[in-house]
Design a protein around this motif. Structure first.
Motif, PDB file in Angstrom:
ATOM      1  N   LEU A 250      29.548  40.885 -23.415  1.00 27.79           N
ATOM      2  CA  LEU A 250      29.036  40.530 -22.095  1.00 27.79           C
ATOM      3  C   LEU A 250      27.582  40.960 -21.964  1.00 27.79           C
ATOM      4  N   LEU A 251      26.950  40.498 -20.903  1.00 19.51           N
ATOM      5  CA  LEU A 251      25.543  40.846 -20.682  1.00 19.51           C
ATOM      6  C   LEU A 251      25.347  42.346 -20.491  1.00 19.51           C
ATOM      7  N   ASP A 252      26.366  43.044 -19.967  1.00 19.19           N
ATOM      8  CA  ASP A 252      26.234  44.491 -19.759  1.00 19.19           C
ATOM      9  C   ASP A 252      26.622  45.291 -20.999  1.00 19.19           C
ATOM     10  N   GLY A 253      26.873  44.593 -22.104  1.00 17.71           N
ATOM     11  CA  GLY A 253      27.172  45.277 -23.354  1.00 17.71           C
ATOM     12  C   GLY A 253      28.649  45.475 -23.640  1.00 17.71           C
ATOM     13  N   ARG A 254      29.490  45.221 -22.648  1.00 15.89           N
ATOM     14  CA  ARG A 254      30.927  45.364 -22.879  1.00 15.89           C
ATOM     15  C   ARG A 254      31.426  44.261 -23.806  1.00 15.89           C
ATOM     16  N   GLU A 255      32.470  44.569 -24.558  1.00 18.86           N
ATOM     17  CA  GLU A 255      33.047  43.593 -25.472  1.00 18.86           C
ATOM     18  C   GLU A 255      34.472  43.258 -25.057  1.00 18.86           C
ATOM     19  N   ILE A 256      34.810  42.005 -25.215  1.00 20.13           N
ATOM     20  CA  ILE A 256      36.169  41.539 -24.917  1.00 20.13           C
ATOM     21  C   ILE A 256      36.851  41.183 -26.224  1.00 20.13           C
ATOM     22  N   LYS A 257      38.016  41.713 -26.422  1.00 17.41           N
ATOM     23  CA  LYS A 257      38.835  41.308 -27.559  1.00 17.41           C
ATOM     24  C   LYS A 257      39.892  40.332 -27.051  1.00 17.41           C
ATOM     25  N   VAL A 258      40.012  39.238 -27.749  1.00 16.68           N
ATOM     26  CA  VAL A 258      40.909  38.164 -27.314  1.00 16.68           C
ATOM     27  C   VAL A 258      42.019  37.999 -28.339  1.00 16.68           C
ATOM     28  N   GLY A 259      43.224  37.780 -27.846  1.00 14.78           N
ATOM     29  CA  GLY A 259      44.352  37.515 -28.725  1.00 14.78           C
ATOM     30  C   GLY A 259      44.912  36.126 -28.489  1.00 14.78           C
ATOM     31  N   VAL A 260      45.608  35.602 -29.481  1.00 17.51           N
ATOM     32  CA  VAL A 260      46.251  34.292 -29.340  1.00 17.51           C
ATOM     33  C   VAL A 260      47.643  34.345 -29.943  1.00 17.51           C
TER      34      VAL A 260
END
Length: 303
Positions: free
Chosen positions: A250-260
């Motif tokens: 994200l723009l604030d540096g946070r990361e999203i981990k996505v699962g499927v």
């Protein structure tokens, strides 16, 4: 622009060359239809000036030959005619775009070439617009995968091909885990980024000729001709692993981990009663099973 001149009269060729080169065009010359066709086959020629009086163009049906060859772009054909030999009611050779009476008046020739150039430019623009519209009609604009309608058409064709060839076929459904929660927490724009990442991960781990489509909001389908059982499941697992190793920042540096979760349906024998919609339903049920088991995994069924 490269212009081909089919004319046996040297003086006329000199006049034509002087006119077209003043506008920055390149000229190539031929004295017979056979020589002209060889030059056309080399490509890059978009404009032809052909003299029907001094050459064999009418006898060899030169203009019709160009059209019958069906080049990938339109070739503009300007025919030079003789005022003495041509009656006022004489018609152009079939397929020609324009005609010009001899003797050649440089200003008139220049005007006709400029007109042809504008028409070619308009035609190219319309062709590009048509390609764009066809692409929009087939592809999902966000993920660049096939849209639902196009995927169903593609998958149905693959199913019919497998039925005729008596070859196996598999279908994989991939559904993003907790996609609704991602949209609610981070917003629709981030959700769109997630969809784009998933689509890219699928393309990276599938074969170029495997049709990939966005079937629903967060569900992707792809069909695997000639693949059965564990081989199809391995492909699904590779994609899941690829997605798990991918983070969205994200723009604030946070990361999203996505699962499927993946649902795989395989069939080794396709009968006249096998329908693509039924295979899709089996794949959806397999996805639901994988989600009930905790997600980030695949489940396979055989039909």
């Amino acid at each position: 622009m490269k212009i081909l001149v089919l004319d046996q009269d040297l003086n006329e060729r000199v006049v034509i060359q002087q006119v077209v080169q003043q506008n920055g065009h390149e000229i190539v010359s031929a004295e017979t239809s056979e020589a002209a066709m060889r030059l056309l086959q080399e490509g890059d020629i978009r404009f032809v000036i052909a003299d029907r009086v001094t050459t064999d163009m009418d006898e060899t049906h030169f203009v019709r030959g160009i059209r019958d060859a069906k080049p990938p772009y339109h070739i503009y054909i300007l025919v030079l005619t003789d005022k003495v030999q041509e009656s006022e009611t004489a018609t152009l050779p079939e397929g020609a775009d324009d005609s010009l009476l001899k003797p050649i008046v440089p200003a008139e020739l220049r005007s006709r070439v400029q007109l042809g150039e504008r028409i070619l430019g308009l035609g190219d623009h319309l062709s590009r617009a048509k390609d764009t519209l066809e692409r929009i009609a087939m592809f999902d604009t966000l993920t660049s995968t096939l849209n639902q309608k196009a995927f169903l058409r593609f998958a149905s064709a693959e199913l019919e091909r497998a039925r005729r060839g008596q070859t196996p076929l598999s279908l994989i459904a991939l559904d993003i885990d907790e996609f609704k929660a991602i949209n609610e927490k981070y917003g629709e724009n981030i959700g769109n980024d997630v969809l784009s990442v998933i689509a890219q991960a699928i393309r990276e781990k599938s074969r170029p000729y495997d049709g990939v489509g966005r079937y629903e909001d967060d569900m992707f389908l792809f069909i695997l001709p000639g693949v059965i059982g564990q081989d199809a499941e391995k492909i699904a697992e590779r994609i899941i692993k690829n997605i798990l190793n991918t983070n969205i920042t994200l723009l604030d540096g946070r990361e999203i981990k996505v699962g499927v979760s993946a649902g795989v349906v395989s069939t080794i024998r396709i009968t006249v009663s096998t329908e693509i919609e039924a295979l899709i339903q089996h794949a959806r049920e397999a996805v639901a099973h994988a989600k009930r088991e905790g997600g980030n995994q695949s489940h396979i069924v055989f039909v």
